[in-house]
Design an enzyme around this catalytic site. Structure first.
Site, PDB file in Angstrom:
ATOM      1  N   ASN A   1       0.269   4.664   4.386  1.00 27.06           N
ATOM      2  CA  ASN A   1      -0.182   4.012   3.155  1.00 27.06           C
ATOM      3  C   ASN A   1      -1.295   4.869   2.551  1.00 27.06           C
ATOM      4  O   ASN A   1      -2.412   4.877   3.050  1.00 27.06           O
ATOM      5  CB  ASN A   1      -0.683   2.600   3.518  1.00 27.06           C
ATOM      6  CG  ASN A   1      -1.336   1.901   2.348  1.00 27.06           C
ATOM      7  OD1 ASN A   1      -1.238   2.347   1.198  1.00 27.06           O
ATOM      8  ND2 ASN A   1      -2.019   0.799   2.636  1.00 27.06           N
ATOM      9  N   TRP A   2      -0.936   5.561   1.474  1.00 22.88           N
ATOM     10  CA  TRP A   2      -1.892   6.526   0.909  1.00 22.88           C
ATOM     11  C   TRP A   2      -2.968   5.878   0.041  1.00 22.88           C
ATOM     12  O   TRP A   2      -3.885   6.560  -0.440  1.00 22.88           O
ATOM     13  CB  TRP A   2      -1.143   7.591   0.099  1.00 22.88           C
ATOM     14  CG  TRP A   2      -0.343   8.539   0.935  1.00 22.88           C
ATOM     15  CD1 TRP A   2      -0.126   8.463   2.287  1.00 22.88           C
ATOM     16  CD2 TRP A   2       0.348   9.704   0.489  1.00 22.88           C
ATOM     17  NE1 TRP A   2       0.657   9.499   2.705  1.00 22.88           N
ATOM     18  CE2 TRP A   2       0.967  10.285   1.618  1.00 22.88           C
ATOM     19  CE3 TRP A   2       0.514  10.320  -0.751  1.00 22.88           C
ATOM     20  CZ2 TRP A   2       1.731  11.457   1.530  1.00 22.88           C
ATOM     21  CZ3 TRP A   2       1.271  11.477  -0.842  1.00 22.88           C
ATOM     22  CH2 TRP A   2       1.869  12.036   0.298  1.00 22.88           C
ATOM     23  N   LYS A   3      -2.803   4.613  -0.251  1.00 22.12           N
ATOM     24  CA  LYS A   3      -3.774   3.875  -1.086  1.00 22.12           C
ATOM     25  C   LYS A   3      -4.023   4.629  -2.406  1.00 22.12           C
ATOM     26  O   LYS A   3      -3.092   5.247  -2.940  1.00 22.12           O
ATOM     27  CB  LYS A   3      -5.062   3.621  -0.301  1.00 22.12           C
ATOM     28  CG  LYS A   3      -4.760   2.986   1.057  1.00 22.12           C
ATOM     29  CD  LYS A   3      -5.929   2.337   1.709  1.00 22.12           C
ATOM     30  CE  LYS A   3      -5.488   1.775   3.057  1.00 22.12           C
ATOM     31  NZ  LYS A   3      -6.457   0.882   3.654  1.00 22.12           N
TER      32      LYS A   3
ATOM     33  N   HIS B   1      -0.431  -6.561   1.388  1.00 19.74           N
ATOM     34  CA  HIS B   1      -1.541  -5.823   2.004  1.00 19.74           C
ATOM     35  C   HIS B   1      -2.837  -6.585   1.717  1.00 19.74           C
ATOM     36  O   HIS B   1      -3.009  -7.138   0.622  1.00 19.74           O
ATOM     37  CB  HIS B   1      -1.614  -4.396   1.457  1.00 19.74           C
ATOM     38  CG  HIS B   1      -2.575  -3.541   2.236  1.00 19.74           C
ATOM     39  ND1 HIS B   1      -3.936  -3.630   2.049  1.00 19.74           N
ATOM     40  CD2 HIS B   1      -2.376  -2.640   3.220  1.00 19.74           C
ATOM     41  CE1 HIS B   1      -4.534  -2.796   2.895  1.00 19.74           C
ATOM     42  NE2 HIS B   1      -3.605  -2.189   3.619  1.00 19.74           N
TER      43      HIS B   1
ATOM     44  N   GLU C   1      -5.684  -5.674   0.909  1.00 17.08           N
ATOM     45  CA  GLU C   1      -6.428  -5.230  -0.276  1.00 17.08           C
ATOM     46  C   GLU C   1      -5.805  -5.833  -1.545  1.00 17.08           C
ATOM     47  O   GLU C   1      -6.513  -6.136  -2.506  1.00 17.08           O
ATOM     48  CB  GLU C   1      -6.471  -3.693  -0.321  1.00 17.08           C
ATOM     49  CG  GLU C   1      -7.464  -3.148   0.717  1.00 17.08           C
ATOM     50  CD  GLU C   1      -7.106  -1.786   1.293  1.00 17.08           C
ATOM     51  OE1 GLU C   1      -6.310  -1.048   0.689  1.00 17.08           O
ATOM     52  OE2 GLU C   1      -7.622  -1.468   2.393  1.00 17.08           O
TER      53      GLU C   1
ATOM     54  N   GLU D   1      -1.894  -6.547  10.647  1.00 16.79           N
ATOM     55  CA  GLU D   1      -3.107  -5.803  10.323  1.00 16.79           C
ATOM     56  C   GLU D   1      -4.304  -6.747  10.329  1.00 16.79           C
ATOM     57  O   GLU D   1      -4.553  -7.436   9.323  1.00 16.79           O
ATOM     58  CB  GLU D   1      -2.981  -5.169   8.934  1.00 16.79           C
ATOM     59  CG  GLU D   1      -1.896  -4.124   8.831  1.00 16.79           C
ATOM     60  CD  GLU D   1      -2.232  -3.067   7.799  1.00 16.79           C
ATOM     61  OE1 GLU D   1      -2.183  -1.879   8.142  1.00 16.79           O
ATOM     62  OE2 GLU D   1      -2.574  -3.410   6.655  1.00 16.79           O
TER      63      GLU D   1
ATOM     64  N   GLY E   1      -9.606   0.307   7.842  1.00 14.32           N
ATOM     65  CA  GLY E   1     -10.570   1.250   7.272  1.00 14.32           C
ATOM     66  C   GLY E   1     -11.961   1.176   7.892  1.00 14.32           C
ATOM     67  O   GLY E   1     -12.907   1.750   7.365  1.00 14.32           O
TER      68      GLY E   1
ATOM     69  N   SER F   1      -7.030   1.161  11.288  1.00 14.81           N
ATOM     70  CA  SER F   1      -7.755   2.275  11.914  1.00 14.81           C
ATOM     71  C   SER F   1      -6.957   2.994  12.999  1.00 14.81           C
ATOM     72  O   SER F   1      -7.526   3.392  14.024  1.00 14.81           O
ATOM     73  CB  SER F   1      -9.100   1.784  12.465  1.00 14.81           C
ATOM     74  OG  SER F   1      -9.909   1.273  11.427  1.00 14.81           O
TER      75      SER F   1
ATOM     76  N   GLY G   1      -3.281   4.018   7.393  1.00 13.84           N
ATOM     77  CA  GLY G   1      -3.940   4.275   6.117  1.00 13.84           C
ATOM     78  C   GLY G   1      -4.611   5.637   6.131  1.00 13.84           C
ATOM     79  O   GLY G   1      -3.967   6.668   5.948  1.00 13.84           O
ATOM     80  N   GLY G   2      -5.909   5.637   6.402  1.00  9.41           N
ATOM     81  CA  GLY G   2      -6.730   6.851   6.337  1.00  9.41           C
ATOM     82  C   GLY G   2      -6.122   8.094   6.965  1.00  9.41           C
ATOM     83  O   GLY G   2      -6.140   9.172   6.356  1.00  9.41           O
TER      84      GLY G   2
HETATM   85  P1  PGA Z   1      -6.476   2.303   7.891  1.00  6.99           P
HETATM   86  O1  PGA Z   1      -5.604   1.446   6.835  1.00  6.99           O
HETATM   87  O2  PGA Z   1      -5.500   2.972   8.813  1.00  6.99           O
HETATM   88  O3  PGA Z   1      -7.245   3.256   7.045  1.00  6.99           O
HETATM   89  O4  PGA Z   1      -7.329   1.322   8.602  1.00  6.99           O
HETATM   90  C1  PGA Z   1      -4.499   0.698   7.254  1.00  6.99           C
HETATM   91  C2  PGA Z   1      -3.915  -0.015   6.076  1.00  6.99           C
HETATM   92  O5  PGA Z   1      -4.643  -0.334   5.142  1.00  6.99           O
HETATM   93  O6  PGA Z   1      -2.701  -0.282   6.027  1.00  6.99           O
END
Ligand code: PGA
Length: 254
Positions: free
Chosen positions: A10-12, A96, A98, A168, A174, A214, A235-236
């Site tokens: 997930n590149w956000k 998600h 967010e 999640e 994050g 994470s 994500g990251g």
């Molecule tokens: P993260 O993000 O790996 O940076 O914690 C995961 C996600 O938001 O799906």
């Protein structure tokens, strides 16, 4: 039947157009020649989807969206419908945390979006998880149960067994703070019990459930070692091709 493992990146909203293009090209190059059994999906931002689809066309990498709108078209300034991007994607994340937090999607909306994706032949990756406050108040079981039950109430067995669930814990996204692998395994077991209760054991075992929050090349092994973890939502670490590749390799080996 053994299930295919799955790694989703997930590149956000992290990358410029150039950076995204560079990463797509280097991932394609790095994956070339490696015969992974693991399925790998990357989810760039909307403007990069046509580009991602073109670059990854002849590769083993697949393309997903990070979210979609709940209508096909209309007066929704700033939004993007499935109809507008379905030529470029085979997957989409929905729910998600967010998006739930900043856009306001609730459980019903997430189910509605998952149904729309199925109607368009796109596989939903549905995110589920509790906040830090909910975990502290020992409401994890209640929250996860409610989210899964909302999905189970509206999605028939044939579709349900195809969707992907990403567990999640919101407090792990994050933050670098991660749950104990055993805690993840417990929640996944709960999810499968609920699915078996609504359908049957076979359906519960067929659904792929990922862990997300994470995830790094260093901690991936401990999560994949737990029973019932079918892969990860990253994500990251997913915007660093070498880290992402290490994660894919670890999942492949698990
Ligand atoms: P993260 O993000 O790996 O940076 O914690 C995961 C996600 O938001 O799906």
């Amino acid at each position: 039947m053994t299930k295919q493992k799955l790694v989703v990146g997930n590149w956000k909203m992290e990358l410029s157009h150039k950076a995204a293009t560079d990463i797509l090209n280097s991932m394609k190059k790095m994956m070339n020649g490696s015969k992974f059994e693991t399925q790998v999906v990357v989810c760039p931002s909307y403007p990069q989807l046509p580009q991602a689809a073109a670059i990854l066309k002849a590769s083993s990498l697949e393309v997903g969206a990070q979210n979609i709108h709940y209508e096909d078209r209309g007066a929704f300034t700033g939004q993007v419908s499935i109809a507008q991007i379905r030529d470029f994607i085979t997957w989409s994340i929905v729910g998600h945390s967010e998006v739930r937090t900043y856009i306001g999607d609730d459980d019903e909306m997430v189910v509605h979006k998952a149904q729309m994706l199925f109607n368009n032949g796109i596989t939903p990756i549905v995110c589920i998880g509790e906040t830090a406050q909910e975990r502290d108040a020992e409401q994890t079981v209640e929250k996860v149960t409610r989210q899964i039950q909302t999905l189970l109430a509206s999605i028939p067995r044939t579709s349900f067994t195809k969707l992907v669930i990403a567990y999640e814990p919101i407090w792990a996204i994050g933050t670098g703070v991660t749950p104990e692998p055993i805690q993840v395994a417990e929640v996944l077991l709960l999810m499968r019990k609920l699915i078996a209760g609504r359908f049957d054991e076979a359906a519960a075992n067929r659904v792929r459930i990922l862990y997300g929050g994470s995830v790094t090349a260093d901690n991936i092994g401990s999560y994949m070692a737990e029973p019932g973890v079918d892969g990860v939502l990253v994500g990251g670490a997913s915007i660093h091709p070498r880290d992402f590749l290490s994660i894919i390799e670890a999942v492949e080996k698990s």
